[in-house]
Motif scaffolding. Structure first.
Motif, short mmCIF file in Angstrom:
data_model
loop_
_atom_site.label_atom_id
_atom_site.label_comp_id
_atom_site.label_asym_id
_atom_site.label_seq_id
_atom_site.Cartn_x
_atom_site.Cartn_y
_atom_site.Cartn_z
N TYR A 164 -59.11 4.71 13.72
CA TYR A 164 -58.46 5.96 13.30
C TYR A 164 -57.76 5.74 11.97
N ARG A 165 -57.71 6.81 11.16
CA ARG A 165 -56.97 6.81 9.90
C ARG A 165 -55.98 7.98 9.90
N GLY A 166 -54.78 7.72 9.36
CA GLY A 166 -53.79 8.79 9.27
C GLY A 166 -52.62 8.34 8.43
N THR A 167 -51.70 9.26 8.18
CA THR A 167 -50.54 8.94 7.36
C THR A 167 -49.28 8.87 8.23
N GLY A 168 -48.40 7.94 7.90
CA GLY A 168 -47.12 7.84 8.56
C GLY A 168 -47.17 7.40 10.01
N ILE A 169 -48.20 6.65 10.41
CA ILE A 169 -48.33 6.24 11.81
C ILE A 169 -47.21 5.26 12.17
N THR A 170 -46.49 5.58 13.25
CA THR A 170 -45.40 4.70 13.71
C THR A 170 -45.67 4.13 15.09
N GLY A 171 -46.67 4.62 15.80
CA GLY A 171 -46.99 4.10 17.12
C GLY A 171 -48.25 4.76 17.66
#
Length: 467
Positions: A164-171
């Motif tokens: 998966y790709r995304g922005t701002g991932i924290t958990g």
């Protein structure tokens, strides 16, 4: 046609019928004789190659070609050795293992001297099974404003795959066929997405579900999911007024509306309730219950489905984790570290040899089996960072697990695989993180990948940890 003409035809039919019956009787009798002389034979073997390495109480079902006399545990051998129990009925033998087996390994299960009722001949029923392998997920934060990535590294193949790709991932947490991803928005609020997976990666043809959170603005953390994928939970703070309000535990029932529900003080999900405060929490392995340490250090066993009220289990100052069977937790209190039986609340002191406690810094205990655990210990460097090492405790013996940790690195996590065979060791140095998967007994390196926030760590309680 005359009666005289029909009679020979009927006679010939009867003769043929009788001949066929005689042949069948002879064949059956011959088969019975052969069976009585040779004994039973293996007909089929069935098992779950994935479940047998990740969960206890998994079975191998052996089916014979005929009914068997009762088979007991002493009649069954497993090689390599693995603790097991045996039940038998009719022509099947069920071998149930006490704990998960090793990954990617051949096991031979032998039913010795199997015998059919009323027959003298015996035979060994021998089945060879191959257990499944495993993988590990890790988060790779973006550099220079790019997208964060969640990678998967299989232990039986080289290279890593982007899940998966995304922005701002924290958990994130992994469900059966999807991924729950927690992210921070540009204005500092939280977002939770349920991402469908296909063949282990994001399904481009399936829509992503954006969860409706309890308030217009808020912050979520400490994300955990149940093993069966039926629900997940998180800690949430409503910040819509500019201050943190109703900070506590919420659950999402994936068999229902998918709307987060606060866990009330009685341990039940209740719309509009003030949520139970949570400092550390996690689902108990293989259950729908959660172990919760509250803001006042009270300890509760909470049924996240809401069918029964919460059970108070005393107090604790820190939650280390769970023993592999899932019915025992490792907790710390003012009197030391104990194993807590979650079925009756009884506590027993953990064995702590000198080699596991003679250091200025004592970190989390990662339990492997009932008698074996790993612990991070270390000393404080001049710059305030911790020079760590990993100690393995087997009963009353403590020894250093020979894992290489660079002098400039900080050990940030030690997380066992679901069967306790491997350990993910997470280190950080010079702003970069590395995950090394090592053998839990020898420390030998099995695989590595750049990243942090390993999914195996999702089985350990998280929150505002002060250890």
């Amino acid at each position: 046609m005359s009666t005289e003409t029909r009679r020979p035809v009927a006679t010939r039919f009867r003769r043929r019928f009788v001949a066929v019956v005689v042949v069948l009787v002879v064949v059956a009798a011959a088969a019975a004789v052969v069976g009585s002389q040779q004994g039973p034979r293996l007909k089929d073997v069935s098992y779950d190659a994935t479940g047998i390495v990740s969960r206890p109480a998994q079975r191998v079902i052996i089916t014979a070609n005929q009914a068997l006399q009762r088979v007991s545990a002493r009649d069954v051998r497993v090689s390599p050795a693995a603790e097991h129990t045996v039940t038998s009925s009719g022509n099947t033998v069920a071998v149930e293992f006490a704990g998960p087996l090793d990954y990617d390994r051949d096991y031979t299960v032998t039913v010795a001297d199997a015998r059919a009722p009323g027959q003298a001949a015996t035979a060994d029923l021998r089945a060879t099974i191959r257990t499944g392998s495993t993988d590990v997920l890790a988060l790779v934060p973006a550099a220079d404003g790019g997208q964060d990535r969640i990678l998967r590294r299989s232990l039986d193949a080289s290279g890593a795959t982007t899940v998966y790709r995304g922005t701002g991932i924290t958990g994130y947490v992994r469900l059966n066929r999807s991924l729950v991803v927690l992210s921070d928005t540009a204005v500092g609020d939280s977002r939770i997405d349920i991402v469908p997976l296909r063949n282990g990666v994001t399904d481009p043809d399936a829509p992503v579900e954006h969860l409706t959170l309890p308030s217009s603005r808020g912050s979520a953390s400490a994300l955990h999911a149940s093993d069966d994928g039926a629900s997940f939970g998180f800690r949430y703070a409503d910040t819509s007024t500019g201050q943190s309000r109703d900070v506590g535990l919420y659950v999402v029932d994936l068999t229902g509306t998918h709307l987060p529900q606060p866990i009330a003080a009685d341990g039940r999900p209740t719309t509009g309730a003030v949520p139970m405060t949570v400092t550390q929490w996690a689902y108990v392995p293989r259950t729908e219950s959660a172990l919760v340490r509250t803001g006042s250090d009270e300890l509760f066993l909470v049924d996240m489905s809401g069918r029964v009220p919460a059970v108070r289990l005393g107090s604790a100052t820190y939650l280390h984790g769970f023993v592999g069977t899932g019915t025992t937790a490792v907790v710390e209190s003012g009197t030391g570290i104990q194993r807590l039986d979650l079925t009756d609340g009884r506590r027993t002191d953990i064995t702590a040899p000198a080699g596991s406690t003679d250091a200025p810094y004592l970190g989390r205990i990662a339990q492997l089996t009932d008698e074996t655990y790993l612990r991070t210990v270390g000393s404080v460097r001049s710059d305030g960072t911790i020079a760590s090492r990993i100690v393995r405790v087997d009963g009353t013996r403590a020894s250093r697990l020979p894992v290489s940790i660079p002098d400039d690195a900080t050990l940030t996590a030690v997380c066992p695989s679901p069967n306790g065979q491997f350990v993910a060791v997470e280190t950080r140095s010079s702003g970069a993180s590395l995950v090394s998967v090592v053998d839990a007994a020898s420390g030998a390196l099995e695989a590595s990948l750049a990243g942090e926030d390993v999914d195996w760590c999702g089985a350990l309680p998280s929150g505002d940890e002060v250890g």
